[in-house]
Scaffold this motif. Structure first.
Motif, short mmCIF file in Angstrom:
data_model
loop_
_atom_site.label_atom_id
_atom_site.label_comp_id
_atom_site.label_asym_id
_atom_site.label_seq_id
_atom_site.Cartn_x
_atom_site.Cartn_y
_atom_site.Cartn_z
N ILE A 20 4.22 -18.84 3.59
CA ILE A 20 4.32 -17.39 3.82
C ILE A 20 4.89 -16.70 2.60
CG2 ILE A 20 5.55 -15.62 5.14
CD1 ILE A 20 5.29 -17.39 7.60
N VAL A 21 5.98 -17.23 2.07
CA VAL A 21 6.63 -16.61 0.92
C VAL A 21 5.75 -16.72 -0.32
CG1 VAL A 21 8.67 -16.65 -0.55
CG2 VAL A 21 8.91 -17.08 1.90
N LEU A 22 5.09 -17.86 -0.51
CA LEU A 22 4.20 -18.01 -1.67
C LEU A 22 3.05 -17.01 -1.61
CD1 LEU A 22 3.99 -21.90 -2.01
CD2 LEU A 22 5.07 -20.33 -3.62
N ALA A 23 2.46 -16.84 -0.42
CA ALA A 23 1.36 -15.89 -0.27
C ALA A 23 1.84 -14.47 -0.54
CB ALA A 23 0.76 -16.00 1.13
N TYR A 24 3.02 -14.14 -0.07
CA TYR A 24 3.58 -12.80 -0.32
C TYR A 24 3.84 -12.58 -1.80
CZ TYR A 24 7.19 -9.23 -0.69
OH TYR A 24 7.93 -8.14 -1.08
N ASN A 25 4.43 -13.58 -2.45
CA ASN A 25 4.81 -13.43 -3.85
C ASN A 25 3.62 -13.22 -4.77
OD1 ASN A 25 7.56 -13.58 -3.48
ND2 ASN A 25 7.69 -15.77 -3.87
N TYR A 26 2.50 -13.89 -4.48
CA TYR A 26 1.39 -13.90 -5.43
C TYR A 26 0.16 -13.12 -4.97
CZ TYR A 26 4.36 -17.49 -7.39
OH TYR A 26 5.44 -18.16 -7.92
N LEU A 27 0.25 -12.48 -3.81
CA LEU A 27 -0.86 -11.65 -3.34
C LEU A 27 -1.21 -10.53 -4.33
CD1 LEU A 27 -2.88 -10.82 -1.14
CD2 LEU A 27 -1.03 -9.51 -0.06
N PRO A 28 -0.24 -9.84 -4.95
CA PRO A 28 -0.61 -8.76 -5.89
C PRO A 28 -1.53 -9.22 -7.02
CG PRO A 28 1.72 -8.61 -5.35
CD PRO A 28 1.22 -9.90 -4.76
N PHE A 29 -1.36 -10.45 -7.50
CA PHE A 29 -2.20 -10.93 -8.60
C PHE A 29 -3.66 -11.09 -8.14
CE2 PHE A 29 2.11 -12.37 -9.49
CZ PHE A 29 2.28 -11.94 -10.79
N MET A 30 -3.84 -11.53 -6.91
CA MET A 30 -5.19 -11.64 -6.37
C MET A 30 -5.81 -10.26 -6.18
SD MET A 30 -7.74 -13.43 -5.26
CE MET A 30 -7.15 -15.10 -4.94
N SER A 49 -3.46 5.33 -8.09
CA SER A 49 -2.39 4.84 -8.97
C SER A 49 -1.11 4.58 -8.19
CB SER A 49 -2.13 5.85 -10.09
OG SER A 49 -3.28 6.01 -10.90
N ALA A 50 -0.83 5.43 -7.21
CA ALA A 50 0.38 5.26 -6.40
C ALA A 50 0.31 3.98 -5.57
CB ALA A 50 0.57 6.46 -5.48
N LEU A 51 -0.86 3.70 -5.00
CA LEU A 51 -1.01 2.49 -4.20
C LEU A 51 -0.90 1.24 -5.06
CD1 LEU A 51 -3.88 3.38 -1.68
CD2 LEU A 51 -1.45 3.05 -1.20
N LEU A 52 -1.49 1.27 -6.25
CA LEU A 52 -1.37 0.13 -7.15
C LEU A 52 0.07 -0.09 -7.58
CD1 LEU A 52 -4.55 0.68 -9.37
CD2 LEU A 52 -4.19 -1.14 -7.69
N THR A 53 0.78 1.01 -7.79
CA THR A 53 2.20 0.89 -8.16
C THR A 53 3.00 0.30 -7.01
OG1 THR A 53 2.01 2.81 -9.62
CG2 THR A 53 4.23 2.16 -8.95
N LEU A 54 2.74 0.76 -5.79
CA LEU A 54 3.43 0.20 -4.62
C LEU A 54 3.12 -1.29 -4.45
CD1 LEU A 54 3.00 3.05 -1.96
CD2 LEU A 54 5.11 2.33 -3.09
N LEU A 55 1.89 -1.66 -4.78
CA LEU A 55 1.50 -3.07 -4.68
C LEU A 55 2.32 -3.93 -5.63
CD1 LEU A 55 -0.65 -5.11 -3.51
CD2 LEU A 55 -1.98 -4.64 -5.57
N LEU A 56 2.66 -3.37 -6.78
CA LEU A 56 3.37 -4.14 -7.80
C LEU A 56 4.89 -4.00 -7.71
CD1 LEU A 56 1.10 -3.35 -10.88
CD2 LEU A 56 1.11 -5.42 -9.50
N VAL A 57 5.38 -3.10 -6.86
CA VAL A 57 6.82 -2.88 -6.75
C VAL A 57 7.60 -4.15 -6.45
CG1 VAL A 57 8.59 -1.83 -5.25
CG2 VAL A 57 6.83 -0.40 -6.28
N PRO A 58 7.14 -5.02 -5.51
CA PRO A 58 7.90 -6.26 -5.25
C PRO A 58 8.07 -7.13 -6.49
CG PRO A 58 6.33 -5.88 -3.49
CD PRO A 58 6.02 -4.89 -4.57
N LEU A 59 7.12 -7.04 -7.43
CA LEU A 59 7.21 -7.87 -8.63
C LEU A 59 8.28 -7.35 -9.58
CD1 LEU A 59 3.42 -8.45 -9.40
CD2 LEU A 59 4.98 -9.91 -8.12
N TYR A 60 8.74 -6.12 -9.38
CA TYR A 60 9.78 -5.58 -10.24
C TYR A 60 11.14 -6.20 -9.94
CZ TYR A 60 6.29 -1.92 -11.11
OH TYR A 60 5.15 -1.24 -11.44
N THR A 61 11.28 -6.78 -8.75
CA THR A 61 12.53 -7.46 -8.39
C THR A 61 12.43 -8.93 -8.80
OG1 THR A 61 11.72 -8.01 -6.17
CG2 THR A 61 12.86 -5.90 -6.45
N GLY A 62 13.56 -9.60 -8.85
CA GLY A 62 13.57 -11.00 -9.22
C GLY A 62 13.05 -11.90 -8.11
N ASP A 63 12.64 -13.12 -8.48
CA ASP A 63 12.16 -14.08 -7.49
C ASP A 63 13.22 -14.37 -6.44
OD1 ASP A 63 9.77 -14.23 -8.80
OD2 ASP A 63 10.27 -16.04 -9.93
#
Length: 289
Positions: free
Chosen positions: A155-165, A98-112
């Motif tokens: 690079i930025v697009l891959a970083y932004n949307y990697l969590p969804f994959m 659960s901690a790793l999944l949360t860390l994976l989603l942390v960047p999405l908590y900030t704005g684009d």
């Protein structure tokens, strides 16, 4: 009967909201795509003129093709990176999953904008990466291609949307029965053969779902190409924005938008067919496995 009536009554506000906020705007957009513009006036004389302009314009065809090509490319990149990450979280992590999944989603908590400008700090001419390369003696001067280029955009697009994959693949790996892999090894299958014949087919629904999410969001991304793409930041989405803004050509902008929606709908239909015919897809819809 009473439960069904209550359920139907409760669903009315939901359907009303969807109809008013989603279906109605799209219907209006579709109607506008058949109109034309004369100076600053919308001429409501239906025709296929706008769609013919799109088909006959090499610029619009290229921008549409580039958008879908970028979406497919980022989907492939995130799938290559996401496969081992999702496998590791699903099959090798137990206590801190659960901690790793949360860390994976942390960047999405900030704005684009926060994430994009963070990458501008990293990739800029005087940014962290260029400064590090100069300090290590790898280069003598900053690498300008790191920012305001197609490379930076991807690079930025891959970083932004990697969590969804990763989330899509992780769900597929969680549903994967390890006994099937053990049976494959008992029958003499090597690691590569077991992956190609067991793991990949059974996780294909997750891969398709993740790829579709990444694909759609990359195709519709407006900020990233504009802020880190430089001269390459002109996309079909920015063209639509200009048509609805400074150009005041709402009918042509609507036609391009609906062309994009139609192509995306085709991709979704093909993906739905593939998933529905898979073992996991049949289980989800209640069919026979």
């Amino acid at each position: 009967m009473k439960r069904i009536t209550i359920g139907n009554a409760l669903s009315v506000p939901v359907f009303a909201a969807v109809a008013a906020l989603c279906i109605a705007p799209l219907a209006i957009l579709f109607a506008y795509s058949f109109f034309s513009v004369s100076f600053v006036a919308i001429i409501k004389d239906p025709s296929f003129r706008n769609y013919m302009r799109i088909a006959g314009s090499g610029t619009y065809r290229w921008l549409i093709f580039k958008a879908f090509l970028s979406g497919a490319g980022i989907a492939v990149i995130t799938a290559i990176i996401g496969y081992p990450v999702a496998w590791f979280i699903a099959k090798r992590v137990t206590i801190y999953k659960s901690a790793l999944l949360t860390l994976l989603l942390v960047p999405l908590y900030t704005g684009d904008l926060v994430r994009i400008f963070a990458w501008r700090v990293l990739l800029g001419a005087e940014g962290v990466l260029n400064s590090l390369l100069i300090w290590l003696g790898v280069v003598d001067k900053p690498i300008d291609a790191l920012l305001f280029s197609p490379l930076a955009t991807h690079i930025v697009l891959a970083y932004n949307y990697l969590p969804f994959m990763v989330i899509g693949l992780w769900l597929a790996f969680e549903a994967l029965d390890d006994r099937l892999l053990e049976a494959a090894r008992d029958l003499g299958a090597g690691s590569r053969s077991a992956f190609l014949r067991v793991t990949m087919p059974l996780t294909m629904p997750g891969l398709i779902a993740g790829s579709l999410m990444v694909f759609v969001m990359v195709v519709g991304d407006y900020l990233t190409p504009q802020l880190v793409g430089g001269a390459s930041g002109i996309t079909i989405i920015s063209a639509i924005n200009d048509l609805f803004g400074t150009a005041f050509d709402w009918p042509l902008g609507s036609a391009i938008a609906w062309t994009m929606l139609a192509i995306l709908a085709l991709f979704f239909a093909l993906a739905a067919i593939v998933i529905s015919r898979s073992t996991l897809g049949k289980a989800l819809v209640g069919g026979e496995a």
